[in-house]
Motif scaffolding. Structure first.
Motif, mmCIF file in Angstrom:
data_model
loop_
_atom_site.group_PDB
_atom_site.id
_atom_site.type_symbol
_atom_site.label_atom_id
_atom_site.label_comp_id
_atom_site.label_asym_id
_atom_site.label_seq_id
_atom_site.Cartn_x
_atom_site.Cartn_y
_atom_site.Cartn_z
ATOM 1 N N THR A 178 -11.372 -3.701 -4.115
ATOM 2 C CA THR A 178 -12.684 -4.239 -3.758
ATOM 3 C C THR A 178 -12.504 -5.505 -2.927
ATOM 4 N N THR A 179 -13.525 -5.813 -2.135
ATOM 5 C CA THR A 179 -13.476 -7.047 -1.359
ATOM 6 C C THR A 179 -13.521 -8.242 -2.306
ATOM 7 N N LEU A 180 -12.926 -9.331 -1.900
ATOM 8 C CA LEU A 180 -12.764 -10.529 -2.719
ATOM 9 C C LEU A 180 -14.087 -11.025 -3.306
ATOM 10 N N THR A 181 -15.092 -11.191 -2.486
ATOM 11 C CA THR A 181 -16.436 -11.594 -2.917
ATOM 12 C C THR A 181 -17.428 -10.899 -1.980
ATOM 13 N N PRO A 182 -18.720 -11.029 -2.242
ATOM 14 C CA PRO A 182 -19.690 -10.440 -1.305
ATOM 15 C C PRO A 182 -19.687 -11.120 0.070
ATOM 16 N N PHE A 183 -19.062 -12.280 0.161
ATOM 17 C CA PHE A 183 -19.127 -13.081 1.385
ATOM 18 C C PHE A 183 -17.777 -13.286 2.052
ATOM 19 N N ASP A 184 -16.694 -13.134 1.307
ATOM 20 C CA ASP A 184 -15.365 -13.500 1.803
ATOM 21 C C ASP A 184 -14.335 -12.389 1.698
ATOM 22 N N GLY A 185 -14.746 -11.146 1.836
ATOM 23 C CA GLY A 185 -13.794 -10.064 1.703
ATOM 24 C C GLY A 185 -13.428 -9.380 3.003
ATOM 25 N N ALA A 186 -14.218 -9.575 4.044
ATOM 26 C CA ALA A 186 -13.968 -8.907 5.333
ATOM 27 C C ALA A 186 -14.251 -9.882 6.462
ATOM 28 N N ARG A 187 -13.304 -9.997 7.365
ATOM 29 C CA ARG A 187 -13.448 -10.900 8.507
ATOM 30 C C ARG A 187 -12.991 -10.169 9.766
ATOM 31 N N VAL A 204 0.870 -1.169 0.000
ATOM 32 C CA VAL A 204 0.000 0.000 0.000
ATOM 33 C C VAL A 204 0.907 1.217 0.000
ATOM 34 N N ASP A 205 0.693 2.124 -0.952
ATOM 35 C CA ASP A 205 1.482 3.362 -0.957
ATOM 36 C C ASP A 205 1.315 4.054 0.383
ATOM 37 N N GLY A 206 2.400 4.296 1.066
ATOM 38 C CA GLY A 206 2.359 4.936 2.374
ATOM 39 C C GLY A 206 2.318 3.945 3.518
ATOM 40 N N GLY A 207 2.002 2.681 3.241
ATOM 41 C CA GLY A 207 2.003 1.633 4.259
ATOM 42 C C GLY A 207 0.979 1.837 5.356
ATOM 43 N N ALA A 208 1.279 1.271 6.524
ATOM 44 C CA ALA A 208 0.374 1.366 7.676
ATOM 45 C C ALA A 208 0.165 2.826 8.055
ATOM 46 N N GLY A 209 -1.054 3.149 8.439
ATOM 47 C CA GLY A 209 -1.396 4.503 8.845
ATOM 48 C C GLY A 209 -2.042 5.324 7.745
ATOM 49 N N THR A 210 -1.962 4.860 6.511
ATOM 50 C CA THR A 210 -2.570 5.596 5.406
ATOM 51 C C THR A 210 -4.029 5.182 5.227
ATOM 52 N N SER A 211 -4.754 5.964 4.467
ATOM 53 C CA SER A 211 -6.153 5.655 4.170
ATOM 54 C C SER A 211 -6.260 5.025 2.793
ATOM 55 N N LEU A 212 -7.251 4.169 2.652
ATOM 56 C CA LEU A 212 -7.476 3.446 1.411
ATOM 57 C C LEU A 212 -8.973 3.421 1.148
ATOM 58 N N ARG A 213 -9.372 3.591 -0.103
ATOM 59 C CA ARG A 213 -10.795 3.497 -0.470
ATOM 60 C C ARG A 213 -11.062 2.080 -0.943
ATOM 61 N N VAL A 214 -12.111 1.463 -0.381
ATOM 62 C CA VAL A 214 -12.436 0.068 -0.651
ATOM 63 C C VAL A 214 -13.910 -0.049 -1.017
ATOM 64 N N GLY A 215 -14.180 -0.773 -2.086
ATOM 65 C CA GLY A 215 -15.560 -1.079 -2.457
ATOM 66 C C GLY A 215 -15.971 -2.404 -1.863
ATOM 67 N N SER A 216 -17.175 -2.461 -1.314
ATOM 68 C CA SER A 216 -17.701 -3.694 -0.724
ATOM 69 C C SER A 216 -18.499 -4.435 -1.798
#
Length: 161
Positions: A131-140, A85-97
């Protein structure tokens, strides 16, 4: 008029037999994805381009994912477990669910990004962004237990005797 009605009935019958909607015949069709079901975090991590631990998750409009306006979020990257991730830990990232856009309820029982934080996100790079991997397996949810963290790969240390 009779020809139009007959043609419409035949087209509808053909679609019913094929298991599809009549919408693609009269307008723009929608492609439905067939989602892979991952059983473990290791499988999710292997399939993902980026795995992060995220906090500070906030709604940020929508993002087009597979032609569907899916929920988007801004997250703070607490840790990068796979990828960069550009900037590594501490940076913000935009993610689509990612949503199941062919379902009557695209987010099933709820958007996977709206779980207790911190979340481990399994992400892929899409045309619109992360984007998250799938609608079911992208966030745990991140569990402090040792079994929740995906294995980084084979160990390079000597085995214990």
């Amino acid at each position: 008029m009779r020809r139009i009605l007959t043609a419409a009935l035949i087209a509808g019958a053909l679609c019913a037999v094929a298991g599809c909607s009549a919408a693609p015949l009269v307008g723009e069709g929608v492609a439905c994805a067939s989602w892979v079901a991952y059983e473990t975090d290791e499988q999710r991590a292997a399939a993902a381009d980026l795995v992060i631990v995220a906090t500070g998750i906030e709604r940020d409009g929508t993002m087009s994912i597979l032609g569907y306006d899916a929920n988007a979020y801004t997250v703070r990257v607490a840790e990068v477990e796979k990828g960069t991730v550009d900037g590594g830990a501490g940076t913000s990232l935009r993610v689509g669910s990612t949503a199941d856009s062919c379902s009557a309820r695209p987010y099933g029982d709820g958007d996977q990004m709206l779980q207790a934080e911190p979340l481990r996100l399994f992400l892929t790079r899409a045309e619109s962004g992360w984007t998250t991997l799938t609608p079911f397996d992208g966030a745990r949810p991140v569990d402090d237990g040792a079994t929740s963290r995906p294995s980084p790969g084979p160990s390079t240390s000597a085995p214990d005797d």
